[in-house]
Enzyme design. Structure first.
Site, PDB file in Angstrom:
ATOM      1  N   ASN A 107       0.526  -1.499  -0.118  1.00 26.82           N
ATOM      2  CA  ASN A 107      -0.239  -0.698  -0.151  1.00 26.82           C
ATOM      3  C   ASN A 107       0.936   1.457  -0.012  1.00 26.82           C
ATOM      4  OD1 ASN A 107      -2.319  -1.610  -0.039  1.00 26.82           O
ATOM      5  ND2 ASN A 107      -2.309  -1.006   2.921  1.00 26.82           N
TER       6      ASN A 107
ATOM      7  N   HIS B 242       5.824  -0.185  -2.673  1.00 25.89           N
ATOM      8  CA  HIS B 242       5.219  -0.048  -4.471  1.00 25.89           C
ATOM      9  C   HIS B 242       5.031   1.599  -4.012  1.00 25.89           C
ATOM     10  CE1 HIS B 242       2.395  -3.160  -5.289  1.00 25.89           C
ATOM     11  NE2 HIS B 242       4.275  -3.582  -5.507  1.00 25.89           N
TER      12      HIS B 242
END
Length: 232
Positions: free
Chosen positions: A89, A106
């Site tokens: 997330n 990410h």
């Protein structure tokens, strides 16, 4: 006595109960945008203004949500374990809940980085969260969202692998086990290590040894996990 190391791999499912939508819920659309237009390297090259506008909106939406009981439950586990979170997330809900060790695979929504130098990263001021293709950092670099786009390498994956290799207990929460490279982390768990998989719609787990599936949403699943760990 040293605490056992509990490594937790989290995905979109842990933040969904806070009200953060995921593109996988809408057939490749993310907040009504085609995912590859706003979350790919090609999309950023084609239309950087759209990409900046998209993440400006995501940051504004993030300020309107709070960590949920699952995020907070992982913080509670720090009383008994050394907890390391590896998250797919880009939100900051683990940080706001109070977790001590967080690796973002990410990227991070509340940060921007240099277009020319990916190692130069700045945290946005909460009063100035909007960026554009002309945004420059404190040293003059043109800046972009600190997001790992599709078609880009995942620079933190090697660090994540090193963390997983140390795990005494490995937990997967709210992720499909099919999105690579994150899904491949389970392959680096040491033989004999207990694995817990929390998801309301868990993927099949053939070939994964020592796995306990908890087919519940993250908030309820973490509570069940805490009880299970308390009783072993």
């Amino acid at each position: 006595m040293a605490k056992k190391i509990l490594v937790v791999s989290t995905g979109a499912g842990i933040s969904k109960e806070s009200g953060i939508n995921t593109f996988r819920d809408a057939d490749g659309l993310w907040e009504n945008y085609p995912v590859m237009d706003v979350a790919s390297a090609d999309g950023f090259r084609r239309n950087p203004e759209l990409v900046h506008e998209f993440y400006n909106a995501r940051r504004k939406a993030l300020l309107e949500v709070e960590p949920n009981a699952a995020h907070k439950g992982l913080v509670d586990l720090e009383k008994d374990y050394d907890v390391y979170i590896i998250t797919q997330n880009v939100d900051d809900l683990h940080e706001r809940a109070g977790s001590s060790h967080i690796t973002h695979l990410h990227g991070e929504l509340m940060k921007i980085r240099s277009v020319a130098d990916p190692d130069y990263i700045e945290t946005l001021d909460i009063e100035h969260l909007s960026t554009s293709p002309s945004t420059r950092g404190k040293r003059g670099d043109l800046m972009r969202p600190h997001i790992v786009f599709f078609q880009e390498p995942v620079p933190m994956i090697e660090e994540a692998i090193r963390i997983v290799e140390k795990a005494d207990i490995f937990v997967v929460v709210g992720t499909s086990l099919v999105v690579y490279p994150a899904a491949g982390l389970i392959n680096y768990v040491r033989p004999g290590t207990p694995i817990y998989y929390i998801d309301p719609h868990p993927a099949p787990t053939p070939g994964i040894p020592n796995v306990t599936v908890i087919a519940e949403p993250a908030t309820k699943g973490i509570e069940i996990l805490k009880n299970m760990l308390h009783n072993i």
